[in-house]
Design a protein around this motif. Structure first.
Motif, PDB file in Angstrom:
ATOM      1  N   PRO A  17       0.843  -1.209   0.000  1.00 30.73           N
ATOM      2  CA  PRO A  17       0.000   0.000   0.000  1.00 30.73           C
ATOM      3  C   PRO A  17       0.873   1.253   0.000  1.00 30.73           C
ATOM      4  CG  PRO A  17      -0.777  -1.588   1.628  1.00 30.73           C
ATOM      5  CD  PRO A  17       0.542  -2.104   1.131  1.00 30.73           C
ATOM      6  N   THR A  18       0.382   2.311  -0.635  1.00 33.11           N
ATOM      7  CA  THR A  18       1.180   3.537  -0.766  1.00 33.11           C
ATOM      8  C   THR A  18       1.610   4.080   0.590  1.00 33.11           C
ATOM      9  OG1 THR A  18       0.049   4.099  -2.821  1.00 33.11           O
ATOM     10  CG2 THR A  18       1.198   5.878  -1.676  1.00 33.11           C
ATOM     11  N   SER A  19       0.712   4.071   1.570  1.00 30.18           N
ATOM     12  CA  SER A  19       1.066   4.605   2.886  1.00 30.18           C
ATOM     13  C   SER A  19       2.222   3.833   3.505  1.00 30.18           C
ATOM     14  CB  SER A  19      -0.146   4.558   3.821  1.00 30.18           C
ATOM     15  OG  SER A  19      -0.635   3.233   3.939  1.00 30.18           O
TER      16      SER A  19
ATOM     17  N   TRP B 265      -7.779   7.129  -2.622  1.00 26.16           N
ATOM     18  CA  TRP B 265      -7.841   8.063  -1.508  1.00 26.16           C
ATOM     19  C   TRP B 265      -8.802   9.169  -1.923  1.00 26.16           C
ATOM     20  CZ3 TRP B 265      -2.217   9.151   0.659  1.00 26.16           C
ATOM     21  CH2 TRP B 265      -1.726   7.963   1.236  1.00 26.16           C
TER      22      TRP B 265
ATOM     23  N   ASP C  75      -8.360   7.235   3.362  1.00 23.66           N
ATOM     24  CA  ASP C  75      -7.721   6.073   2.748  1.00 23.66           C
ATOM     25  C   ASP C  75      -8.728   4.926   2.737  1.00 23.66           C
ATOM     26  OD1 ASP C  75      -6.257   3.838   2.058  1.00 23.66           O
ATOM     27  OD2 ASP C  75      -4.581   4.259   3.390  1.00 23.66           O
ATOM     28  N   SER C  76      -9.265   4.592   1.555  1.00 26.13           N
ATOM     29  CA  SER C  76     -10.294   3.548   1.476  1.00 26.13           C
ATOM     30  C   SER C  76      -9.733   2.164   1.767  1.00 26.13           C
ATOM     31  CB  SER C  76     -10.951   3.552   0.095  1.00 26.13           C
ATOM     32  OG  SER C  76     -10.018   3.195  -0.918  1.00 26.13           O
TER      33      SER C  76
ATOM     34  N   LYS D 151      -7.498   1.377   4.094  1.00 29.37           N
ATOM     35  CA  LYS D 151      -7.365   1.187   5.532  1.00 29.37           C
ATOM     36  C   LYS D 151      -8.521   1.785   6.317  1.00 29.37           C
ATOM     37  CE  LYS D 151      -2.372   0.662   5.693  1.00 29.37           C
ATOM     38  NZ  LYS D 151      -1.142   0.968   6.443  1.00 29.37           N
TER      39      LYS D 151
ATOM     40  N   LYS E 135      -6.211  10.528   6.946  1.00 32.56           N
ATOM     41  CA  LYS E 135      -4.795  10.849   6.990  1.00 32.56           C
ATOM     42  C   LYS E 135      -4.607  12.332   6.712  1.00 32.56           C
ATOM     43  CE  LYS E 135      -3.502   6.346   5.034  1.00 32.56           C
ATOM     44  NZ  LYS E 135      -3.254   5.714   6.332  1.00 32.56           N
TER      45      LYS E 135
ATOM     46  N   PRO F 130      -3.353   7.042  -4.865  1.00 31.57           N
ATOM     47  CA  PRO F 130      -2.120   7.484  -4.198  1.00 31.57           C
ATOM     48  C   PRO F 130      -0.898   6.832  -4.837  1.00 31.57           C
ATOM     49  CG  PRO F 130      -3.206   5.801  -2.889  1.00 31.57           C
ATOM     50  CD  PRO F 130      -4.116   6.084  -4.045  1.00 31.57           C
TER      51      PRO F 130
END
Length: 399
Positions: A36-38, A72, A87-88, A90, A94, A393
């Protein structure tokens, strides 16, 4: 940014065991690009090798090959000098670093007006445009453009995130005299303005004097008239679709009519009104998997309903494809709500706002689930948003 540590801790363990550490650079980049990007932002804290890889162009290229990422939703509120996203993947809120270019005096009141791929476009009070990657904070100020006639819609389409290939489309005019102008990122310039003709097959030509009122037939068979309310943050909102090689921009007129502008054929069509129930209502459009859909919140028989509709060009009729459970939509009755929606893949994100209530709902077409999202709180302060724009993202998206 709120980032979970579970995925990283697992990677630490794998590194300690030597599993991932033994992979060559190319294969390691391919594996990690699926995170995931995050989580990608935490790669540098694992080890020196991963930090070096995360900063490399080859890793960004590997990330660009991931077909899609969970969206996102970039939130819009009254305070425009901060960046909050949902953030869909998680199901969490954010806070991002607000792009520095948007903090300059002449851009301080810029409003996000369009999004595509990993990019979001902002418009400042003087009519200038800034394209931004909200994840990395990189920005690009577009060349000035003559606003010309009344601006009706702003649309964006990203063809390649990694190569920074995208278009920004402005639709202007006084209905039914419409035109459009396109900014092309490859040439870094605005193309010549093009006039749109009315589609010869358009059989829904309306009286141009009815812009201040909406007329429709209720389920009881009564002709009803009302006015449509729109949030200022959605003043130029539109939907961009690409189907069978044809680029189409859809937007709503002030009276709630859907206008489809075919940029490829250089013509426009007016769709039949869609208002299946009477009394007060709010309407918005979304794009989901290349289709334009309409979301309507309406009131009837002392209750409220929220439904999603698709237009059938063959029969020239609207068909309902989803409806919020009555027990859930009833709480919106008599709240004077304005809905502002955005689509992303199989999901529709809905902001419902008024002086009495502020709520956010995520609908998934695959599971047919309507989920009310938790409120957003930053430093103990509860935030309320008017609308949202969806983007993917992507750390590799270039402006």
């Amino acid at each position: 940014m709120e980032i979970g540590n579970g995925c990283i801790s697992k990677k630490r363990k794998l590194v300690e065991e030597g599993s991932l550490d033994e992979l060559n650079e190319d294969l390691l980049e391919r594996v990690l690009s699926w995170l995931p990007t995050s989580t990608l932002f935490r790669l540098g804290s694992v080890c020196k090798r991963w930090k070096s890889m995360a900063d490399s162009q080859s890793f960004k290229l590997a990330c660009s090959r991931i077909p899609s990422r969970d969206p996102w939703f970039y939130m819009v509120d009254a305070d425009l000098n901060r960046s909050i996203v949902f953030d869909s993947a998680k199901s969490s809120w954010k806070r991002l670093n607000h792009p520095s270019l948007l903090l300059r005096d002449h851009n301080r009141d810029s409003i996000p007006v369009a999004a595509s791929g990993g990019l979001v476009c902002f418009r400042n009070i003087s009519g200038g445009y800034i394209v931004c990657n909200p994840v990395t904070g990189s920005c690009r100020e577009l060349p000035p453009v003559d606003p010309g006639q009344s601006l009706l819609a702003i649309a964006m389409n990203a063809y390649s995130n990694y190569h920074g290939s995208y278009k920004l489309v402005l639709v202007s005019g006084d209905f039914p005299k419409l035109s459009f102008k396109v900014y092309n990122s490859i040439t870094d310039c605005w193309e010549e303005e093009i006039m749109l003709r009315r589609n010869a097959d358009d059989c829904t030509k309306s009286n141009d004097n009815d812009e201040d009122a909406v007329y429709f037939l209720s389920t009881a068979g009564n002709v009803v008239v009302t006015n449509m309310q729109r949030s200022p943050s959605k003043q130029y909102s539109s939907v961009f679709t690409l189907k069978d090689g044809e680029e189409i921009v859809y937007f709503l007129t002030s009276s709630g009519r859907v206008i489809a502008c075919n940029l490829t054929r250089k013509c426009f069509s007016e769709y039949p009104r869609l208002l299946p129930v009477f009394s007060e209502y709010s309407i918005d459009m979304v794009e989901c998997k290349g289709e334009m859909l309409v979301v309507v919140l309406s009131e009837f028989f002392e209750s409220a309903s929220l439904r999603v509709w698709r237009y059938d060009p063959k029969t020239k009729t609207w068909n309902q494809i989803a409806a919020m459970p009555p027990a859930m939509s009833h709480e919106f009755y008599d709240k004077k709500l304005d809905i502002n929606c955005v689509g992303a893949g199989d999901q529709v994100f809905i902001c419902l706002s008024s002086a009495e209530l502020c709520s956010y709902v995520l609908y998934d077409f695959v599971t047919n689930r309507w989920v009310e999202l938790p409120e957003c709180s930053v430093n103990g302060e509860s935030l309320e948003f008017m609308s949202a724009l969806s983007f993917e993202p992507r750390i590799e998206a270039l402006v």
